[in-house]
Write an enzyme that holds these catalytic residues in place. Structure first.
Site, PDB file in Angstrom:
ATOM      1  N   LYS B  89     -26.659 -20.981  13.150  1.00 59.43           N
ATOM      2  CA  LYS B  89     -26.287 -21.386  14.502  1.00 59.43           C
ATOM      3  C   LYS B  89     -27.533 -21.254  15.392  1.00 59.43           C
ATOM      4  CE  LYS B  89     -22.551 -20.176  17.800  1.00 59.43           C
ATOM      5  NZ  LYS B  89     -21.359 -19.319  17.982  1.00 59.43           N
ATOM      6  N   SER B 164     -16.860 -21.480  18.912  1.00 56.18           N
ATOM      7  CA  SER B 164     -18.076 -22.102  19.369  1.00 56.18           C
ATOM      8  C   SER B 164     -19.063 -22.465  18.259  1.00 56.18           C
ATOM      9  CB  SER B 164     -18.781 -21.157  20.349  1.00 56.18           C
ATOM     10  OG  SER B 164     -19.213 -19.995  19.680  1.00 56.18           O
ATOM     11  N   SER B 188     -14.966 -17.399  17.263  1.00 56.21           N
ATOM     12  CA  SER B 188     -15.884 -18.543  17.180  1.00 56.21           C
ATOM     13  C   SER B 188     -16.326 -18.932  15.781  1.00 56.21           C
ATOM     14  CB  SER B 188     -17.132 -18.274  18.017  1.00 56.21           C
ATOM     15  OG  SER B 188     -16.842 -18.422  19.372  1.00 56.21           O
TER      16      SER B 188
END
Lengths: 111, 493
Positions: B89, B164, B188
């Site tokens: 990420k 997310s 997330s």
């Protein structure tokens, strides 16, 4: 709680948050924040066990004390280790001059 | 071979050949070279990523160089991830990789040091091939708040990936890498894993070092892996889940796999029936109940339980997470790094305009919510109260786990929804986290596993939670469950 969200309150929160809001944004956030805070309002009514009563600072202290865990929150020795070179750090600054970060004049001009 | 799903490929449909476990075997035996594998993988990524928008920076040159370096030496015993491609990420620091956190505020910002997880992965022979899209500063449940644009779900590109860590989730589900890393602050990783039909695991708070993860809610954040098989989750945890002196909240010891010696029989699992009443879509409820019934046949016992403080989950979470975010994000001031506004009048003007131009709407909303919760007159009623209820919740969970092995919950109330369905109403979007947040608030490990949905149906994830520190037992349980074939990665057919 909704009444607490006047336009002035939103402006004050934005100021504390170091955010500059347009008039439209103020209107939008006024509605949204009021709605969210209202939904969260029940929290302030939750009955708490005796040991957790008191102001937030004591609650925080209690929570920390109760949750104490040997394996957490140890301290590290305070040694300076410059593992990243100055120029690498500076490379990411918006503006620089030599080994300095260059900033615009930060004080308002005197009138 | 051709598939109906345009995003399908051998990487996800010949699952066993493309797990990290089997890749390591193939590379170590010399049957195939990591660089050859990467060349083909990059073609696959470049073909389908433009539509999915999962990877924001593919580091081909770096990855191939790294593969050649690995190939120049014999694989060593500790290189458990030898040659395995991994996507991270873009809120995890890796030298020279973009660490933009999907924000205009950090546009052009590149990693200056390696996060501890990166050091661990690379020591184990992994190849970081790129960074993934996300919600801005990890704030969101659908990956609709990103400066790089939305991430599309490979099962239906009209639908969200979840957030997310949507980019990392889709990268794994679409076969860009067998293992990807996300961060889980309120679900997330688990929620996008459920939406994309793969596995997502949030370890116990402190089990994986946060050093080098851009902070959102520091008492909740946890770097967490995605994978298409439980064995791969187990493998990556052996590498990244250990003590780290650079993170003072890191737990002592390390993850010790129990996958080999585990049986389902006799396990006791708690179900909070009251949580299942409202807002759950039929397909999710059906999958949830069907897995429960099937597990009973394997000797698993289900017990009805209640955790009263869960009623306040959302309030407690959003007060604490936003308070921590407002503090953590105060570092973005336009001075030393990040976006700086032009033509400002004085210091306050420089701060305010830089931040207003740099942050997106959701980030601003949460900063203001946090600032409000921490302001004089409201601190006790909101922040202090939230900390106290969080503590009550942790105790209630701990007492439940004295008698039970796991707790069973849905991961999200629905399957992946269509774009725009919830993004205009923040409260509605926040509701998507209601089942995942408790694990972050109480610090316990939780895994989202994909149920065996019918052909062509949207993926559904269900969640199991364990007591603090019982990460290995939870993974072993999920592995045993996977072996029964009652769960498994949802195919892109």
């Amino acid at each position: 709680m909704t009444t607490d969200f006047s336009r002035e309150s939103v402006k004050r929160i934005a100021e504390l948050s170091r955010l500059h809001l347009s008039e439209d944004e103020i209107t939008q956030y006024q509605k949204e924040l009021a709605k969210i805070i209202q939904a969260f309002n029940a929290l302030s009514q939750v009955p708490l066990p005796k040991e957790l009563l008191g102001d937030a600072r004591s609650a925080l202290g209690m929570a920390k004390g109760i949750g104490a865990d040997d394996s957490l929150s140890r301290m590290c020795s305070d040694e300076a280790k410059n593992s990243i070179a100055t120029h690498d750090f500076l490379a990411q600054s918006p503006d620089r001059e030599g080994v300095f970060v260059r900033v615009p004049a930060i004080l308002a001009s005197s009138t | 071979m051709s598939y109906k799903n345009q995003f399908s490929s051998v990487y996800v449909n010949e699952l066993k050949e493309h797990t990290a476990m089997s890749l390591v075997k193939t590379f170590c035996s010399g049957e195939r070279k990591p660089s050859q594998y990467l060349e083909q993988l990059f073609e696959h990524i470049e073909r389908i990523n433009p539509e999915l928008n999962a990877i924001t920076s593919l580091q081909k040159e770096y990855a191939l160089l790294r593969a050649k370096e690995l190939e120049a030496k014999k694989p060593e015993a500790h290189q458990m991830l030898y040659g395995v491609p991994i996507v991270i990420k873009e809120n995890i620091q890796k030298v020279d990789f973009p660490v933009e956190c999907a924000s205009k505020m950090l546009k052009g910002y590149r990693g200056q040091f390696n996060a501890t997880v990166i050091e661990s992965l690379e020591n184990a022979g992994a190849i970081i091939i790129g960074s993934a899209n996300m919600d801005e500063f990890a704030m969101g449940s659908a990956n609709e708040h990103s400066s790089h644009g939305v991430v599309r779900n490979p099962h239906d590109p009209k639908r969200v990936s979840g957030g997310s860590s949507g980019g990392s989730s889709v990268a794994c589900a679409a076969g860009f890498a067998p293992i990807t890393l996300g961060s889980d602050t309120g679900g997330s990783v688990r929620e996008p894993a459920a939406f994309c039909g793969i596995y997502g695991f949030k370890p116990t708070y402190g089990r994986v070092s946060r050093y080098g993860l851009v902070a959102f809610g520091s008492s909740l954040d946890q770097i967490s892996p995605f994978a298409r098989s439980v064995e791969d989750l187990d493998l990556v945890l052996k590498v990244i889940a250990h003590e780290d002196p650079l993170d003072s909240t890191s737990l002592r010891g390390c993850y010790e796999s129990q996958i080999e010696k585990y049986t389902l029989k006799g396990k006791k699992i708690g179900v909070i029936r009251s949580l299942l009443k409202a807002g759950l879509d039929d397909n999710v409820l059906q999958e949830f109940q069907s897995l429960e019934e099937n597990l009973k046949k394997y000797g698993v016992e289900f017990v009805d339980i209640e955790i009263p403080s869960l009623e306040h989950t959302l309030s407690v979470y959003y007060v604490i997470a936003c308070a921590e975010a407002s503090s953590n994000l105060s570092r973005y001031d336009g001075i030393r790094f990040g976006h700086r506004a032009e033509g400002t009048e004085d210091l306050n003007d420089l701060y305010s305009k830089s931040r207003s131009e740099g942050f997106g709407a959701e980030v601003k909303r949460r900063i203001m919510l946090g600032t409000f919760a921490l302001s004089a007159g409201y601190y006790d009623a909101f922040y202090g109260r939230a900390l106290a209820v969080r503590d009550m919740m942790a105790k209630e969970f701990a007492s439940v786990f004295e008698k039970l092995d796991f707790i069973y919950m849905p991961t999200a109330p629905t399957s992946a929804f269509k774009f725009g369905e919830n993004s205009h109403d923040p409260l509605k979007e926040y509701l998507y986290d209601v089942f995942t947040i408790p694990a972050n608030l109480t610090g316990i490990p939780a895994i989202s596993v994909p149920t065996k949905v019918g052909m062509g149906c949207l993926p559904v994830g269900v969640q199991f939670m364990a007591a603090k520190g019982r990460d290995a037992e939870l993974i072993a349980f999920a592995s045993a469950l996977e072996k029964t074939k009652l769960i498994g990665t949802t195919a892109l057919v």
